[in-house]
Design an enzyme around this catalytic site. Structure first.
Site, PDB file in Angstrom:
ATOM      1  NE  ARG A  51      -1.958  16.334  12.895  1.00 47.64           N
ATOM      2  CZ  ARG A  51      -2.258  16.635  14.135  1.00 47.64           C
ATOM      3  NH1 ARG A  51      -2.310  16.039  15.166  1.00 47.64           N
ATOM      4  NH2 ARG A  51      -2.083  18.161  14.473  1.00 47.64           N
ATOM      5  CE1 TYR A 103       6.167  -3.068  -2.367  1.00 44.69           C
ATOM      6  CE2 TYR A 103       6.793  -1.611  -0.664  1.00 44.69           C
ATOM      7  CZ  TYR A 103       6.479  -1.733  -1.499  1.00 44.69           C
ATOM      8  OH  TYR A 103       6.288  -0.935  -2.573  1.00 44.69           O
ATOM      9  CG  ASP A 175       2.073  -6.300   3.717  1.00 42.69           C
ATOM     10  OD1 ASP A 175       0.807  -6.423   3.175  1.00 42.69           O
ATOM     11  OD2 ASP A 175       2.948  -5.484   3.326  1.00 42.69           O
ATOM     12  CE  LYS A 200       1.147  -1.537  -4.532  1.00 42.82           C
ATOM     13  NZ  LYS A 200       1.975  -2.143  -3.351  1.00 42.82           N
TER      14      LYS A 200
HETATM   15  C1  PLP Z   1       2.761  -1.744  -2.328  1.00 46.76           C
HETATM   16  C2  PLP Z   1       3.069  -2.515  -1.301  1.00 46.76           C
HETATM   17  C3  PLP Z   1       3.246  -2.051   0.040  1.00 46.76           C
HETATM   18  C4  PLP Z   1       3.580  -0.404   0.012  1.00 46.76           C
HETATM   19  O1  PLP Z   1       2.659   0.441  -0.200  1.00 46.76           O
HETATM   20  P1  PLP Z   1       2.514   1.768  -0.715  1.00 46.76           P
HETATM   21  O2  PLP Z   1       1.031   2.156  -0.857  1.00 46.76           O
HETATM   22  O3  PLP Z   1       3.316   1.737  -2.098  1.00 46.76           O
HETATM   23  O4  PLP Z   1       3.127   2.666   0.212  1.00 46.76           O
HETATM   24  C5  PLP Z   1       3.619  -2.778   1.095  1.00 46.76           C
HETATM   25  N1  PLP Z   1       3.572  -4.142   1.074  1.00 46.76           N
HETATM   26  C6  PLP Z   1       3.029  -4.703  -0.418  1.00 46.76           C
HETATM   27  C7  PLP Z   1       2.688  -6.132  -0.229  1.00 46.76           C
HETATM   28  C8  PLP Z   1       3.031  -3.873  -1.351  1.00 46.76           C
HETATM   29  O5  PLP Z   1       2.768  -4.589  -2.539  1.00 46.76           O
END
Ligand code: PLP
Length: 391
Positions: A51, A103, A175, A200
């Site tokens: 961890r 998001y 983000d 993603k």
């Molecule tokens: C999918 C997504 C998230 C969240 O991520 P997870 O891996 O599903 O927890 C956050 N920001 C954006 C822009 C996303 O497309």
């Protein structure tokens, strides 16, 4: 030449392959060990417990830090775990400004969870400078942005937000999931902390869930490390390895996907059934110039409006190549319907107010042959138009 001097195409390879001095293996091993032997009562090794630190995770964290031009990287179980950790750098009594088109999971976290811990929030359109400036309070500590936005691809001026936030002694978190470090490097534009859903583009194959943070300053890096270890939402070691595998092809994948997206966006814009295409790569798109002043591509995600939910219903049945599902950023083309998927929690009025109309579809363009994709959309559009004539 050090890794810092390499271009991203080289960096994605050189940061993810680490020849092992003992065996010569070119890939880092999946170091599945929760605990590490300590040399003695008085001497401790580099690692003690996974961890707190793990050699495989270290390679991943150093790779993303190098790609984002940051001081330090961190890997988490999901994008939301990374985003939660970033918000945990705040304290009771603090206030955050969050961009309106954020998001959905981030919207839920900020609006339904943070208030339980005494953290106040304001959602604003960060492109509206007057509204942004008016949203600051004496206790505002962070401005949180996402650009281009989901699913309407609105572009936010990162440098301008940074200027305004820093003038108010607030940090900027961004983000960067949609652009990836290949197309946009927010830390170079003054942002303090970058977030990713590694699920993603970085993983890229619709397989694992993962999240990443990269910090610019050592101070913020230390704060995030403390929370990562204290809260413990770290990424599993096998998944660290899969994410490293994804990063090796990140650059060629996103460039191929973005080239397909541009070609498809231009083609879609010419189809009679398509009322509007949102894609920052299109020259006549509102945020095009701003996008190319701060990023090198329009990316691989676009949205388009075909007029009605009924048309959407038919299109989804008739298309053969795109998979109809949530998520984005994978090798396969993913079609989603925000009104019933990512933005289902919004009322119709709220959705319409931010451009998420009943005929709007989001497309994350994959690496398939773009002519096959066009032919597939063409046959589906023709069938929809034929059925309209019959009515
Ligand atoms: C999918 C997504 C998230 C969240 O991520 P997870 O891996 O599903 O927890 C956050 N920001 C954006 C822009 C996303 O497309």
């Amino acid at each position: 030449m050090s890794i810092k001097d390499f271009s991203d195409d080289t960096k994605v390879i050189k940061t993810t392959t680490r020849p092992d001095p003992e065996t010569g293996a070119i890939n880092p091993p999946i170091q599945l060990s929760s605990t590490f032997v300590q040399p003695s009562l008085d001497h401790f090794g580099k690692y003690d417990y996974t961890r707190s630190g793990n050699p495989t995770r270290d390679v991943l964290e150093e790779s993303i830090a190098a790609l984002e031009h940051g001081n330090r990287g961190f890997a988490f179980a999901t994008g939301m775990a990374a985003i939660s950790t970033a918000f945990l750098t705040l304290h009771q009594g603090d206030h955050v400004i969050v961009t309106k088109d954020v998001y959905g999971g981030t919207f839920r976290l900020v609006s339904q969870l943070l208030p339980n811990y005494g953290i106040d929030y304001t959602f604003v359109d960060c492109n509206d400078e007057a509204a942004l400036k008016a949203a600051f309070k004496p206790n505002t500590k962070v401005v949180y942005i996402e650009t281009p936005s989901n699913p309407t691809l609105k572009v936010t001026d990162i440098k301008r937000v940074v200027q305004i936030a820093h003038a108010h002694d607030a940090l900027v978190f961004a983000d960067n999931t949609f652009m990836t470090p290949i197309f946009q490097k927010p830390l170079d534009l003054g942002v303090d902390l970058v977030l990713h859903s590694g699920t993603k583009f970085l993983a890229g194959h619709s397989d694992i869930l993962a999240g990443l943070i990269v910090t610019k300053s050592k101070e913020l890096g230390d704060a995030v490390y403390f929370i990562q270890n204290a809260m413990g939402a770290t990424l599993g070691i096998s998944d660290c390895w899969l994410l490293l595998r994804g990063i090796k092809t990140l650059s060629i994948r996103v460039k191929a996907e973005a080239a397909n997206a541009l070609s498809l966006a231009k083609w879609l814009a010419e189809q009679p059934i398509v009322e509007k295409v949102n894609y920052p790569g299109l020259e006549d798109f509102d945020g095009h110039d701003l996008q190319f002043s701060q990023a090198t591509s329009g990316g691989a995600v676009l949205s388009f409006d075909i007029g009605s939910e009924d048309n959407v219903r038919q299109l989804v049945q008739k298309l053969k190549i795109p998979v109809f599902s949530v998520s984005l950023g994978a090798v396969e083309t993913i079609l989603s319907y925000p009104p019933k998927m990512s933005h289902a929690e919004m009322s119709a009025e709220e959705r319409h107010a931010c451009g998420i109309t009943d005929g709007l579809l989001r497309l994350s363009v994959g690496v398939e042959d773009v002519d096959d994709l066009k032919a597939d959309f063409k046959q589906a559009f023709e069938k929809i138009e034929a059925s309209q004539l019959q009515h």
